[in-house]
Design a protein around this motif. Structure first.
Motif, PDB file in Angstrom:
ATOM      1  N   VAL A  12       1.032  -0.850   0.512  1.00 32.44           N
ATOM      2  CA  VAL A  12      -0.313   0.101   0.114  1.00 32.44           C
ATOM      3  C   VAL A  12       0.997   1.328  -0.139  1.00 32.44           C
ATOM      4  CG1 VAL A  12      -1.712   1.382   1.347  1.00 32.44           C
ATOM      5  CG2 VAL A  12      -1.356  -1.168   0.961  1.00 32.44           C
ATOM      6  N   ILE A  13       0.611   2.640  -1.059  1.00 33.68           N
ATOM      7  CA  ILE A  13       1.924   2.762  -1.609  1.00 33.68           C
ATOM      8  C   ILE A  13       1.235   4.503  -0.796  1.00 33.68           C
ATOM      9  CG2 ILE A  13       3.109   4.789  -2.780  1.00 33.68           C
ATOM     10  CD1 ILE A  13       3.058   2.274  -4.442  1.00 33.68           C
ATOM     11  N   SER A  14       1.502   5.417  -0.211  1.00 28.85           N
ATOM     12  CA  SER A  14       0.746   6.646   0.301  1.00 28.85           C
ATOM     13  C   SER A  14       1.808   7.730   0.622  1.00 28.85           C
ATOM     14  CB  SER A  14       0.158   6.831   1.713  1.00 28.85           C
ATOM     15  OG  SER A  14      -0.028   5.285   2.296  1.00 28.85           O
ATOM     16  N   GLU A  15       0.964   8.247  -0.013  1.00 28.31           N
ATOM     17  CA  GLU A  15       1.344   9.869  -0.432  1.00 28.31           C
ATOM     18  C   GLU A  15       0.734  11.084  -0.934  1.00 28.31           C
ATOM     19  OE1 GLU A  15       2.617  12.499  -3.306  1.00 28.31           O
ATOM     20  OE2 GLU A  15       1.851  11.461  -4.206  1.00 28.31           O
ATOM     21  N   SER A  16       0.475  11.907  -0.139  1.00 28.81           N
ATOM     22  CA  SER A  16      -0.515  12.999  -0.223  1.00 28.81           C
ATOM     23  C   SER A  16      -2.040  12.988   0.556  1.00 28.81           C
ATOM     24  CB  SER A  16      -0.430  13.984  -1.176  1.00 28.81           C
ATOM     25  OG  SER A  16       1.156  14.602  -1.822  1.00 28.81           O
ATOM     26  N   GLY A  17      -1.826  11.898   1.034  1.00 28.63           N
ATOM     27  CA  GLY A  17      -3.462  11.972   1.667  1.00 28.63           C
ATOM     28  C   GLY A  17      -4.354  10.407   0.646  1.00 28.63           C
ATOM     29  N   ARG A  18      -3.411  10.022  -0.428  1.00 25.88           N
ATOM     30  CA  ARG A  18      -3.777   9.299  -1.833  1.00 25.88           C
ATOM     31  C   ARG A  18      -3.334   7.475  -1.146  1.00 25.88           C
ATOM     32  NH1 ARG A  18      -2.696   9.804  -7.591  1.00 25.88           N
ATOM     33  NH2 ARG A  18      -0.641   9.424  -6.871  1.00 25.88           N
ATOM     34  N   ARG A  19      -3.807   6.701  -1.004  1.00 30.40           N
ATOM     35  CA  ARG A  19      -3.790   5.390  -0.809  1.00 30.40           C
ATOM     36  C   ARG A  19      -3.800   4.377  -1.647  1.00 30.40           C
ATOM     37  NH1 ARG A  19      -3.021   3.736   5.360  1.00 30.40           N
ATOM     38  NH2 ARG A  19      -4.225   1.257   4.225  1.00 30.40           N
ATOM     39  N   THR A  20      -3.058   3.679  -2.506  1.00 30.20           N
ATOM     40  CA  THR A  20      -3.089   3.107  -4.132  1.00 30.20           C
ATOM     41  C   THR A  20      -2.585   1.532  -3.258  1.00 30.20           C
ATOM     42  OG1 THR A  20      -1.302   3.678  -4.408  1.00 30.20           O
ATOM     43  CG2 THR A  20      -3.356   4.785  -4.976  1.00 30.20           C
ATOM     44  N   ARG A  21      -2.787   0.382  -4.033  1.00 29.76           N
ATOM     45  CA  ARG A  21      -2.678  -0.904  -3.309  1.00 29.76           C
ATOM     46  C   ARG A  21      -1.948  -1.380  -4.559  1.00 29.76           C
ATOM     47  NH1 ARG A  21      -3.223  -4.333   0.514  1.00 29.76           N
ATOM     48  NH2 ARG A  21      -4.393  -3.194   1.559  1.00 29.76           N
ATOM     49  N   ARG A  22      -1.043  -1.650  -4.074  1.00 29.76           N
ATOM     50  CA  ARG A  22      -0.491  -2.192  -5.806  1.00 29.76           C
ATOM     51  C   ARG A  22       0.337  -3.712  -5.134  1.00 29.76           C
ATOM     52  NH1 ARG A  22      -3.096   0.761  -7.876  1.00 29.76           N
ATOM     53  NH2 ARG A  22      -2.633   2.710  -9.359  1.00 29.76           N
ATOM     54  N   ARG A  23      -0.187  -4.956  -6.422  1.00 31.43           N
ATOM     55  CA  ARG A  23       0.877  -6.004  -6.670  1.00 31.43           C
ATOM     56  C   ARG A  23       2.001  -5.573  -7.450  1.00 31.43           C
ATOM     57  NH1 ARG A  23      -0.566 -10.546  -4.169  1.00 31.43           N
ATOM     58  NH2 ARG A  23      -0.474 -11.541  -5.961  1.00 31.43           N
ATOM     59  N   VAL A  24       3.349  -5.955  -7.202  1.00 29.75           N
ATOM     60  CA  VAL A  24       4.079  -4.731  -7.590  1.00 29.75           C
ATOM     61  C   VAL A  24       5.781  -6.493  -7.684  1.00 29.75           C
ATOM     62  CG1 VAL A  24       3.944  -3.051  -7.521  1.00 29.75           C
ATOM     63  CG2 VAL A  24       5.774  -3.642  -5.877  1.00 29.75           C
ATOM     64  N   ARG A  25       6.446  -5.945  -8.570  1.00 32.35           N
ATOM     65  CA  ARG A  25       7.287  -7.261  -9.001  1.00 32.35           C
ATOM     66  C   ARG A  25       8.596  -6.273  -8.657  1.00 32.35           C
ATOM     67  NH1 ARG A  25       7.292 -11.772 -11.886  1.00 32.35           N
ATOM     68  NH2 ARG A  25       8.667 -12.154 -10.863  1.00 32.35           N
ATOM     69  N   LEU A  26       8.091  -4.721  -9.210  1.00 34.17           N
ATOM     70  CA  LEU A  26       9.641  -3.859  -9.236  1.00 34.17           C
ATOM     71  C   LEU A  26       9.129  -2.321  -8.436  1.00 34.17           C
ATOM     72  CD1 LEU A  26      13.308  -2.922 -10.879  1.00 34.17           C
ATOM     73  CD2 LEU A  26      10.881  -1.463 -10.657  1.00 34.17           C
ATOM     74  N   LEU A  27       9.937  -1.907  -7.162  1.00 34.35           N
ATOM     75  CA  LEU A  27       9.677  -0.699  -7.386  1.00 34.35           C
ATOM     76  C   LEU A  27      10.737  -0.654  -6.764  1.00 34.35           C
ATOM     77  CD1 LEU A  27       6.352   0.242  -4.227  1.00 34.35           C
ATOM     78  CD2 LEU A  27       9.068   1.635  -4.220  1.00 34.35           C
ATOM     79  N   ALA A  28      11.341   0.453  -7.219  1.00 32.06           N
ATOM     80  CA  ALA A  28      12.131   1.367  -7.695  1.00 32.06           C
ATOM     81  C   ALA A  28      11.828   2.973  -6.981  1.00 32.06           C
ATOM     82  CB  ALA A  28      12.694   1.900  -8.512  1.00 32.06           C
TER      83      ALA A  28
END
Length: 299
Positions: free
Chosen positions: A178-194
Motif C-alpha cells: 500500500v503506497i501512501s502519498e499526499s493523503g492518497r492510498r493505492t494498493r499495488r501488487r508489484v514485481r519491482l518498486l524503485a
C-alpha cells in the motif's frame, strides 16, 4: 583543504592489483594535504566516522563503489564536510551522474580543483540513498551479484548471471504493498518498486543516468510484471531513449511517501547494497544535504 582518505579494498578495481598505498602516493604527488588514514583494522563505518572527526578535515575522500559512497553519505550528510570520490567500484553510477572521471588520475585532478556542489539525499527509515532504493525482485536477485563482486565479468560469468535472473522471473512472488502519498492510498501488487533520487534521464543510450542530482524530488517507478518479454522491451526502450513512460511502468514524483506491507521486514536495496527494513517504509528527500567535490562547471 585537508583531506582524509578512506579505502574500501573490497571494491571492484582492487581486484586488478591496485593498492591503497599507491592511491596515497598519487594524492600526495598531486599536492593534496593528506591527513593520516584511520586505523585500517576498523570496520568501514567506524573508519568513516573517525575520518569525520579528524582535526581540520575539509573532505573525506572515499575510494570505492556506490555502496561505499552510500555508507559515507550516511556519515557526512549534514556535517558540512565534503565527500570526495575516487570511483573504484563496478558500476560507479554516482560518479557518472556527477561527471567525475572514472580513471584514477582524472578523479584526483577533480579533488585538486576542489569545486563543491550540494546534492540531494534520499532517506528511508533512517537509511540514506544517493541514487535509488529498490524493492522486489531486483533486491532479491542482488545475492547472485555478490558472487561476482571484485571479479572480471567475462562472457561465461555474465551468462550464468543472466540464467540465474531468468530462473527467478517466474517463481518469485509479487509484493503486495500500500503506497501512501499526499493523503492518497493505492494498493499495488508489484514485481519491482524503485525510488529514484530525482529522476533518470531519457535519451538514446542513456541507461540509469539521472538528469539531475539536486532537483528536490523523488521519483517512484512501479512495475507490476517482469517477464522476459517485458525486460527485452524495456532494454530496447533504453537503447531508443523511449522507456520511461512505457505501458509496463507506472511513474510518479513526490518529496515523501510511505510503503506498507504485511511482512516483518522488506528486502531493500539502497545504491546496490541490500538490507532488511521493517515496514512501513517512510521515504523522504533531504534537499542538498550532502556536499560533494565535482568537476568545475563548463562555462
Amino acid at each position: 583543504m585537508r583531506i582524509v582518505l578512506v579505502v574500501n579494498a573490497a571494491s571492484g578495481a582492487f581486484a586488478d592489483g591496485l593498492r591503497p598505498d599507491a592511491i596515497r602516493a598519487r594524492l600526495t604527488a598531486a599536492g593534496l594535504d593528506l591527513a593520516p588514514e584511520p586505523d585500517e583494522s576498523l570496520a568501514l563505518p567506524e573508519r568513516l566516522r573517525a575520518a569525520l572527526r579528524t582535526e581540520g578535515v575539509g573532505a573525506v575522500v572515499v575510494a570505492g563503489g556506490d555502496g561505499t559512497l552510500n555508507g559515507a553519505a550516511g556519515v557526512l550528510a549534514g556535517s558540512g564536510v565534503a565527500l570526495g570520490i575516487l570511483p573504484l567500484g563496478t558500476m560507479n553510477l554516482l560518479a557518472k551522474d556527477l561527471g567525475i572521471p572514472l580513471d584514477l588520475d582524472g578523479a584526483i585532478a577533480v579533488l585538486r580543483a576542489g569545486h563543491a556542489r550540494a546534492i540531494d539525499v534520499g532517506r528511508v527509515n533512517g537509511h540514506v540513498f544517493l541514487i535509488n532504493s529498490v524493492l522486489g525482485m531486483p533486491a532479491r536477485m542482488a545475492r547472485h551479484r555478490e558472487g561476482f563482486r571484485g571479479r572480471r565479468l567475462g562472457l561465461s560469468a555474465l551468462l550464468r548471471l543472466a540464467v540465474a535472473i531468468l530462473r527467478h522471473l517466474g517463481p518469485y512472488p509479487p509484493l503486495s504493498a500500500v503506497i501512501s502519498e499526499s493523503g492518497r492510498r493505492t494498493r499495488r501488487r508489484v514485481r519491482l518498486l524503485a525510488v529514484v533520487n530525482n529522476d533518470y534521464a531519457q535519451a538514446p543510450g542513456k541507461i540509469l543516468e539521472r538528469s539531475q542530482v539536486d532537483g528536490g524530488e523523488l521519483t517512484l517507478y512501479i512495475a507490476r510484471r517482469l517477464s522476459p518479454w517485458r525486460l527485452a522491451r524495456l532494454a530496447l526502450g533504453f537503447g531508443l531513449g523511449r522507456w520511461r513512460d512505457g505501458p509496463d511502468l507506472e511513474r510518479r514524483g513526490a518529496t515523501r511517501f510511505a510503503v506498507a506491507a504485511r511482512r516483518r521486514a522488506l528486502r531493500v536495496m539502497n545504491d546496490g547494497e541490500v538490507r532488511l527494513i521493517a515496514p512501513p517504509l517512510r521515504y523522504r528527500l533531504m534537499p542538498r544535504a550532502l556536499t560533494v567535490i565535482v568537476p568545475e562547471p563548463v562555462r
